[in-house]
Design a protein around this motif. Structure first.
Motif, PDB file in Angstrom:
ATOM      1  N   ASN A  78       5.520  -1.591  -9.147  1.00 35.54           N
ATOM      2  CA  ASN A  78       5.692  -1.284  -7.404  1.00 35.54           C
ATOM      3  C   ASN A  78       4.607  -0.910  -6.820  1.00 35.54           C
ATOM      4  O   ASN A  78       3.469  -1.713  -6.494  1.00 35.54           O
ATOM      5  N   TYR A  79       3.886   0.296  -7.181  1.00 28.80           N
ATOM      6  CA  TYR A  79       3.167   0.870  -6.880  1.00 28.80           C
ATOM      7  C   TYR A  79       1.642   0.941  -7.196  1.00 28.80           C
ATOM      8  O   TYR A  79       1.381   0.763  -8.022  1.00 28.80           O
ATOM      9  N   MET A  80       0.467   0.489  -6.587  1.00 19.70           N
ATOM     10  CA  MET A  80      -0.702   0.243  -7.103  1.00 19.70           C
ATOM     11  C   MET A  80      -1.693   0.618  -5.374  1.00 19.70           C
ATOM     12  O   MET A  80      -1.221   1.109  -4.789  1.00 19.70           O
ATOM     13  N   TYR A  81      -2.453   1.571  -6.599  1.00 18.30           N
ATOM     14  CA  TYR A  81      -3.275   2.513  -5.654  1.00 18.30           C
ATOM     15  C   TYR A  81      -4.872   2.141  -5.983  1.00 18.30           C
ATOM     16  O   TYR A  81      -5.620   1.857  -6.877  1.00 18.30           O
ATOM     17  N   TRP A  82      -5.855   2.546  -4.810  1.00 19.44           N
ATOM     18  CA  TRP A  82      -7.199   2.193  -4.623  1.00 19.44           C
ATOM     19  C   TRP A  82      -7.871   4.107  -4.087  1.00 19.44           C
ATOM     20  O   TRP A  82      -7.405   4.634  -3.718  1.00 19.44           O
TER      21      TRP A  82
ATOM     22  N   ILE B  73      -7.989   5.591  -0.853  1.00 16.73           N
ATOM     23  CA  ILE B  73      -8.601   4.384  -0.368  1.00 16.73           C
ATOM     24  C   ILE B  73      -7.516   3.929   0.222  1.00 16.73           C
ATOM     25  O   ILE B  73      -7.593   4.447   1.830  1.00 16.73           O
ATOM     26  N   TYR B  74      -6.379   2.927  -0.518  1.00 17.86           N
ATOM     27  CA  TYR B  74      -5.719   2.095   0.015  1.00 17.86           C
ATOM     28  C   TYR B  74      -4.123   2.722  -0.979  1.00 17.86           C
ATOM     29  O   TYR B  74      -4.914   2.703  -2.175  1.00 17.86           O
ATOM     30  N   TYR B  75      -3.366   2.161  -0.332  1.00 18.47           N
ATOM     31  CA  TYR B  75      -2.445   1.664  -1.640  1.00 18.47           C
ATOM     32  C   TYR B  75      -1.051   0.675  -0.949  1.00 18.47           C
ATOM     33  O   TYR B  75      -1.070   0.107   0.176  1.00 18.47           O
ATOM     34  N   SER B  76      -0.708   0.413  -2.002  1.00 15.54           N
ATOM     35  CA  SER B  76       0.777  -0.817  -1.754  1.00 15.54           C
ATOM     36  C   SER B  76       2.149  -0.541  -2.653  1.00 15.54           C
ATOM     37  O   SER B  76       2.065   0.117  -3.647  1.00 15.54           O
ATOM     38  N   VAL B  77       2.856  -0.919  -1.832  1.00 19.79           N
ATOM     39  CA  VAL B  77       3.887  -0.518  -2.558  1.00 19.79           C
ATOM     40  C   VAL B  77       5.068  -1.366  -2.593  1.00 19.79           C
ATOM     41  O   VAL B  77       6.159  -1.006  -3.479  1.00 19.79           O
ATOM     42  N   GLY B  78       4.075  -2.106  -3.125  1.00 15.02           N
ATOM     43  CA  GLY B  78       4.823  -3.560  -2.988  1.00 15.02           C
ATOM     44  C   GLY B  78       4.121  -5.076  -2.820  1.00 15.02           C
ATOM     45  O   GLY B  78       2.617  -4.895  -1.750  1.00 15.02           O
ATOM     46  N   ALA B  79       4.385  -6.166  -3.294  1.00 13.93           N
ATOM     47  CA  ALA B  79       3.282  -7.070  -2.864  1.00 13.93           C
ATOM     48  C   ALA B  79       3.892  -7.573  -0.962  1.00 13.93           C
ATOM     49  O   ALA B  79       4.751  -7.278  -0.638  1.00 13.93           O
TER      50      ALA B  79
END
Lengths: 118, 113
Positions: free
Chosen positions: B30-34, B46-52
């Motif tokens: 679920n989690y993705m990061y830059w 820089i940025y992150y995402s917890v899901g689509a």
């Protein structure tokens, strides 16, 4: 906000000897995870060892072990029987167990460059 | 088992050019990061995402944009490249439950000249 500090920019060890890398952190949280990552010249980030804050027992992985002192907020990495392949940059990192806190991001220290002398 | 795949590995940009760094993971995380890594420094988010469909800024988001249209992909867009964006960029992913460690791509060395 949490911070991670590695006060040793460079360390050196003789092959087959033991070296300890230091890491301190600051947090007001009680539940979190701590990690040591290795970054060789290839740039790949490789997980070396992890520690759950709720566990009192120090984590070990073969030649790698940690000294986790929760009250002192200290998390050092000991490498025993150092090998030439251990030469790399080592990063200490913190991750909140509350994943809603910025998506469970990793907070990194500045890194320690370890060289191993033959 | 590919894990996290980043492309390209190296890139030289001229000031003012734009580019997209690609990142894909096949672990259904679920989690993705830059992150970016500057010499002598740790990795900065820089940025992150917890899901689509959900993204948010990290510590150093200026000059970058991201999107997350699928669980697998999390591209990083650089608009109007500047010399200050010369760095090594890492994409990473992590699960919401179970294993807590993050898995990293091999990094992209970007030089802006």
């Amino acid at each position: 906000a949490q911070t991670v500090t590695q006060s040793q920019p460079e360390m050196s060890v003789q092959e087959a000897e033991t070296v300890t890398l230091s890491c301190t952190y600051d947090t007001s949280e009680s539940d979190y995870y701590l990690f040591w990552y290795k970054q060789p010249p290839s740039r790949q980030m490789i997980l070396v060892i992890r520690q759950e804050a709720y566990k009192q027992q120090n984590a070990t992985e073969n030649r790698f072990s940690v000294n986790f002192q929760k009250a002192a907020k200290s998390f050092s990495l000991k490498i025993s029987d150092s090998q030439l392949g251990d030469a790399a940059m080592y990063f200490c990192a913190y991750r909140s167990a509350a994943f809603y806190n910025q998506g469970g991001k990793l907070i990194f220290g500045q890194g320690t460059e370890l060289s191993v002398k033959p | 088992n590919a894990g996290v795949t980043q492309t390209p590995k190296f890139r030289i940009l001229k000031i003012g050019q734009s580019m997209t760094l690609q990142c894909t993971q096949d672990m259904n995380h679920n989690y993705m990061y830059w992150y970016r890594q500057d010499p002598g420094m740790g990795l900065k988010l820089i940025y992150y995402s917890v899901g689509a469909g959900i993204t948010d800024k990290g510590e150093v988001p200026n000059g970058y944009n991201v999107s997350r249209s699928t669980t697998e992909d999390f591209p990083l867009r650089l608009e109007l490249a500047a010399p200050s964006q010369t760095s090594v960029y890492f994409c990473a992913s992590a699960a919401r439950q179970g294993g807590v460690e993050a898995f990293f791509g091999q990094g992209t060395r970007l030089t802006v000249v």
